[in-house]
Scaffold this active site. Structure first.
Site, PDB file in Angstrom:
ATOM      1  N   TYR A   1       0.813  -1.215   0.000  1.00 32.75           N
ATOM      2  CA  TYR A   1       0.000   0.000   0.000  1.00 32.75           C
ATOM      3  C   TYR A   1       0.850   1.270   0.000  1.00 32.75           C
ATOM      4  CZ  TYR A   1      -4.551  -2.207   0.945  1.00 32.75           C
ATOM      5  OH  TYR A   1      -5.714  -2.909   0.868  1.00 32.75           O
TER       6      TYR A   1
ATOM      7  N   LYS B   1       4.242 -15.111   2.084  1.00 29.17           N
ATOM      8  CA  LYS B   1       4.403 -15.843   0.824  1.00 29.17           C
ATOM      9  C   LYS B   1       5.906 -16.019   0.626  1.00 29.17           C
ATOM     10  CE  LYS B   1       2.791 -17.650  -3.021  1.00 29.17           C
ATOM     11  NZ  LYS B   1       1.962 -18.882  -3.082  1.00 29.17           N
TER      12      LYS B   1
ATOM     13  N   ASP C   1      -1.743 -18.483   0.536  1.00 27.60           N
ATOM     14  CA  ASP C   1      -2.745 -19.254  -0.211  1.00 27.60           C
ATOM     15  C   ASP C   1      -3.292 -20.399   0.640  1.00 27.60           C
ATOM     16  OD1 ASP C   1      -0.205 -20.363  -0.360  1.00 27.60           O
ATOM     17  OD2 ASP C   1      -0.330 -20.931  -2.479  1.00 27.60           O
TER      18      ASP C   1
ATOM     19  N   ASP D   1      -5.686  -7.449   4.231  1.00 26.45           N
ATOM     20  CA  ASP D   1      -6.890  -6.864   3.636  1.00 26.45           C
ATOM     21  C   ASP D   1      -7.764  -7.973   3.066  1.00 26.45           C
ATOM     22  OD1 ASP D   1      -8.630  -4.837   2.599  1.00 26.45           O
ATOM     23  OD2 ASP D   1      -7.732  -5.197   0.623  1.00 26.45           O
TER      24      ASP D   1
ATOM     25  N   ASP E   1     -11.458  -9.891   4.794  1.00 25.57           N
ATOM     26  CA  ASP E   1     -12.782  -9.966   4.154  1.00 25.57           C
ATOM     27  C   ASP E   1     -13.238 -11.419   4.074  1.00 25.57           C
ATOM     28  OD1 ASP E   1     -12.927  -7.212   3.745  1.00 25.57           O
ATOM     29  OD2 ASP E   1     -13.684  -7.430   1.699  1.00 25.57           O
TER      30      ASP E   1
END
Ligand code: IPM
Ligand code: MG
Length: 359
Positions: free
Chosen positions: A141, A191, A223, A247, A251
């Site tokens: 970001y 990751k 993942d 983020d 959700d």
């Protein structure tokens, strides 16, 4: 206690849900003998419309001068042209950065009364009680360079994923401290099989873990984490991760609880003010209709009371009031099957206030 609270209602359903949050804060002040002073300020699309800036200096100054900030949501189709020079979301990102709010705490708890609102089977979500601790002022970001360029092969755009060890360490410490007060389990998500920034993340996480021998630690690739959140959500306690992964995973995790309309969040730095906001967005499709669920904001108010102002009893009282309203069967439309009776945004706020008075 005397406290100043800045309200940033923002866009879409933001103003409707923040009004209910304020109502609950006023009820808490009256019942517990506090004085809360409210300042309302512009942020997001509405601030662009009125001043050209998604976070006017005046709003930032109001936030800085307060003990805590309650935000609704920012953004909407009106301001989402990909070529627009300013975007509502920039206001929120700048606010996070300017206030140094590096740790975003997002609890996901399945409320038994709402178990049937989730799209997952009741036996999968039984006992889910996890917290995502998302790094909020670094990573993809905020990394630079960021932007677009014209090249001889056409348009190109770049974002940069960069983390320093200091940024990783302070985030991990918040997550470990939290885990110590809970079920003592921490999952660090990265990751590391692909990204250099994730390999540093993992290295620093392991270094910090040595200071917390009582906390069970695991690494998980992002993942795999996305999969396990659906497969074995109840096994997670605290999940610590970077900005972008957090983020997305938050959700996803929100769906365990049945509705985005239920989930609060706190963004914290080394000192007040913290920023408290529902994790849902502006929901432009239902804005202005009085049907939005204000409970995520009201539960954010509970987080504001507890971690923003240090008022734990008051926070417990708000959470218990929400539980009792739900247990009595009251639902906003996001929590009911089509055609079932539902209460409005304002009625839900009033019910929580009434439940607070009856405790
Ligand atoms: C969130 C939101 C924000 C984010 C947007 C509105 C910038 O999705 O708080 O999760 O991506 O951080
Ligand atoms: Mg998000």
């Amino acid at each position: 206690m005397n406290a100043t609270i800045t309200l940033l209602p923002g866009d879409g359903i933001g103003p409707e849900v923040v009004a209910e949050g304020r109502k609950v804060l006023e009820a808490v002040a009256a019942r517990f003998g506090h004085t809360f002073t409210f300042t309302e300020a512009l942020a997001g699309g509405i601030a662009i419309d009125e001043t050209g800036d998604p976070l006017p200096d005046e709003s930032l100054a109001a936030c800085r001068a307060s003990d805590a900030v309650l935000l609704g949501a920012v953004g909407g189709p009106k301001w989402s042209d990909p070529r627009a020079p300013v975007r509502p979301e920039q206001g929120l990102l700048r606010l996070r950065k300017e206030l140094g709010l590096f740790a975003n705490v997002r609890p996901v708890k399945v409320i038994p009364a709402l178990a049937d609102a989730s799209s997952l089977k009741p036996e999968v979500i039984a006992g889910v009680d996890l917290v995502i601790v998302r790094e909020l002022t670094g990573g993809l970001y905020f990394g630079r360079p960021q932007g677009r360029e014209e090249t001889d092969r056409g348009r190109a755009a770049v974002d940069t994923l960069r983390y320093t060890e200091g940024e990783i360490e302070r985030l991990m410490r918040v997550a470990f401290d939290l885990a110590q007060g809970r079920r003592k389990k921490l999952t660090s998500v990265d990751k590391a099989n692909v990204l250099a920034s994730s390999r540093l993340w993992r290295e620093v996480a392991h270094e910090v873990a040595r200071d917390y021998p009582d906390v069970e630690y695991e690494d998980l690739l992002v993942d795999a984490c996305a999969m396990h959140l659906i497969r074995r959500p109840a096994s997670f306690d605290v999940i610590a991760t970077g900005n972008m992964f957090g983020d997305i995973l938050s959700d996803e995790a929100s769906m365990l609880a049945g509705s985005l309309g239920m989930l609060p969040s706190a963004s914290l730095g080394n000192e007040p003010p913290g920023l408290f906001e529902p994790i849902h967005g502006t929901a432009p499709d239902i804005a202005g209709q009085g049907v939005a669920n204000p409970l995520a904001t009201i539960l954010s108010v509970a987080m504001l009371l507890r971690s923003g102002l240090g008022l734990a009893d008051e926070a417990d009282a708000v959470e218990q009031a929400v539980d009792s309203v739900l247990a009595a069967g009251h639902r906003t439309p996001d929590l009911t099957a089509p055609g079932q009776p539902a209460v409005s945004t304002q009625e839900m706020g009033d019910l929580v206030v009434a439940a607070l008075a009856q405790q």
